[in-house]
Design a protein around this motif. Structure first.
Motif, PDB file in Angstrom:
ATOM      1  N   SER A  28       0.830  -1.204   0.000  1.00 62.18           N
ATOM      2  CA  SER A  28       0.000   0.000   0.000  1.00 62.18           C
ATOM      3  C   SER A  28       0.864   1.253   0.000  1.00 62.18           C
ATOM      4  O   SER A  28       0.558   2.231  -0.698  1.00 62.18           O
ATOM      5  N   ALA A  29       1.945   1.233   0.783  1.00 58.88           N
ATOM      6  CA  ALA A  29       2.821   2.403   0.866  1.00 58.88           C
ATOM      7  C   ALA A  29       3.509   2.672  -0.466  1.00 58.88           C
ATOM      8  O   ALA A  29       3.674   3.826  -0.872  1.00 58.88           O
ATOM      9  N   LEU A  30       3.903   1.614  -1.172  1.00 65.71           N
ATOM     10  CA  LEU A  30       4.551   1.791  -2.469  1.00 65.71           C
ATOM     11  C   LEU A  30       3.620   2.452  -3.477  1.00 65.71           C
ATOM     12  O   LEU A  30       4.065   3.196  -4.349  1.00 65.71           O
ATOM     13  N   ASN A  35      -1.428   6.558  -6.368  1.00 69.61           N
ATOM     14  CA  ASN A  35      -2.873   6.505  -6.217  1.00 69.61           C
ATOM     15  C   ASN A  35      -3.465   7.834  -5.749  1.00 69.61           C
ATOM     16  O   ASN A  35      -4.650   8.102  -5.975  1.00 69.61           O
ATOM     17  N   SER A  36      -2.640   8.646  -5.106  1.00 72.81           N
ATOM     18  CA  SER A  36      -3.110   9.938  -4.594  1.00 72.81           C
ATOM     19  C   SER A  36      -2.493  11.090  -5.368  1.00 72.81           C
ATOM     20  O   SER A  36      -2.338  12.188  -4.837  1.00 72.81           O
ATOM     21  N   THR A  68       3.862   9.763   3.592  1.00 76.85           N
ATOM     22  CA  THR A  68       5.052   9.829   2.746  1.00 76.85           C
ATOM     23  C   THR A  68       5.598  11.248   2.621  1.00 76.85           C
ATOM     24  O   THR A  68       6.490  11.492   1.806  1.00 76.85           O
ATOM     25  N   GLY A  69       5.039  12.186   3.396  1.00 74.56           N
ATOM     26  CA  GLY A  69       5.580  13.542   3.405  1.00 74.56           C
ATOM     27  C   GLY A  69       4.964  14.484   2.396  1.00 74.56           C
ATOM     28  O   GLY A  69       5.561  15.518   2.084  1.00 74.56           O
ATOM     29  N   ARG A  70       3.764  14.182   1.918  1.00 71.33           N
ATOM     30  CA  ARG A  70       3.128  15.018   0.897  1.00 71.33           C
ATOM     31  C   ARG A  70       3.089  16.481   1.312  1.00 71.33           C
ATOM     32  O   ARG A  70       3.411  17.375   0.507  1.00 71.33           O
ATOM     33  N   VAL A  71       2.698  16.755   2.549  1.00 68.51           N
ATOM     34  CA  VAL A  71       2.601  18.131   3.043  1.00 68.51           C
ATOM     35  C   VAL A  71       3.864  18.549   3.787  1.00 68.51           C
ATOM     36  O   VAL A  71       4.317  19.693   3.672  1.00 68.51           O
ATOM     37  N   PRO A  90       6.372   1.272   6.721  1.00 69.21           N
ATOM     38  CA  PRO A  90       6.531   1.341   5.261  1.00 69.21           C
ATOM     39  C   PRO A  90       6.223   2.723   4.682  1.00 69.21           C
ATOM     40  O   PRO A  90       6.852   3.134   3.703  1.00 69.21           O
ATOM     41  N   MET A  91       5.271   3.452   5.257  1.00 66.82           N
ATOM     42  CA  MET A  91       5.011   4.806   4.784  1.00 66.82           C
ATOM     43  C   MET A  91       6.213   5.708   5.051  1.00 66.82           C
ATOM     44  O   MET A  91       6.607   6.525   4.202  1.00 66.82           O
ATOM     45  N   VAL A  92       6.813   5.565   6.218  1.00 66.61           N
ATOM     46  CA  VAL A  92       7.996   6.369   6.539  1.00 66.61           C
ATOM     47  C   VAL A  92       9.163   5.974   5.643  1.00 66.61           C
ATOM     48  O   VAL A  92       9.972   6.825   5.245  1.00 66.61           O
TER      49      VAL A  92
END
Length: 260
Positions: A28-30, A35-36, A68-71, A90-92
């Motif tokens: 999901s993190a990959l 996806n966003s 993932t740091g978008r903002v 995994p997101m980090v």
């Protein structure tokens, strides 16, 4: 109006202690940034960062559910010191492809309870992520945790959508929020418990279809205000979006600011 309401993808059902949140796995993190992708567009991201930068001043700032740091990454590029809390390693790991731990330190943990050293002028929680906490008690704890990290006069900001319950005709079980060539998304609700699930069907370039889902608990603005009062925070501002449009009874989302 937000189109992608909730983080999506195939979920690992293993939960960390003391949280009801779905846990993002590596797969999901990959896929998250792709996806966003619309949430990374300048039209969406620039007003978000502008709004937060004004409130942060000289900082520092803390993002709950930093992902993932978008903002966080563009906010840090404004010269503001940004830290984060994130449940999913995994997101980090994906964030670390873009920013080092020295640039944006992150504590792995539950945003309702995890502690980051220091006090902050701004704590923020965007993209409806407070709904990932699926009990009222955990959401109350999240407000308290935000207040715990704020310096006197500091602000807590959340971005949250308004549940589309008014669009339910009798007998309907779901509300669509995006219907496009590549994505169909709809929410199902339990209006007794305020629990819901976002369902996502995506079609890739090869024509393959995948299904992902995420669970949430929806909150009304008035309920947010009560949670804030319990945390000794006072409502300072509520607008319909990052562009500052007035919040009305027809608004489909809100950005709310509480002050310590």
């Amino acid at each position: 109006m937000l189109v992608n309401r909730w983080r999506e993808g195939t979920r690992a059902r293993k939960l960390l202690p003391m949280t009801s949140s779905d846990l993002w796995d590596e797969e999901s993190a990959l896929r998250y940034d792709d996806n966003s992708a619309e949430m990374f567009s300048p039209q969406v991201l620039d007003p978000t960062v502008d709004f937060l930068a004004r409130l942060a001043g000289s900082g520092p700032a803390l993002e709950l559910a930093i992902g993932t740091g978008r903002v966080a990454i563009p906010l840090a590029a404004r010269g503001i010191e940004v830290s984060g809390i994130e449940l999913s390693q995994p997101m980090v790991d994906q964030l670390r492809r873009k920013a080092t731990a020295e640039q944006i330190p992150v504590v792995i943990g539950d945003m309702a309870t995890a502690v980051v050293p220091g006090l902050f002028s701004l704590v923020y929680l965007v993209y409806n992520s407070i709904g990932n906490l699926r009990t009222q008690e955990e959401q109350i704890q999240c407000f308290a945790n935000a207040a715990r990290h704020l310096a006197p006069g500091g602000r807590f900001v959340i971005e949250l959508w308004i549940p589309g319950i008014r669009r339910f005709p009798p007998g309907q079980a779901a509300v669509p929020f995006d219907v496009s060539d590549r994505h169909v998304g709809f929410d199902t609700y339990d209006m007794v418990t305020q629990q819901g699930t976002s369902h996502h069907y995506r079609r890739d370039e090869e024509g393959n279809t995948s299904y992902g889902y995420s669970n949430f608990r929806y909150i009304w603005p008035s309920e947010c205000d009560l949670m804030a009062r319990l945390a000794s925070l006072t409502l300072e501002q509520r607008v319909a979006g990052w562009d500052g449009a007035p919040f009305t009874s027809d608004s489909e989302s809100h950005v709310s600011v509480w002050r310590k």
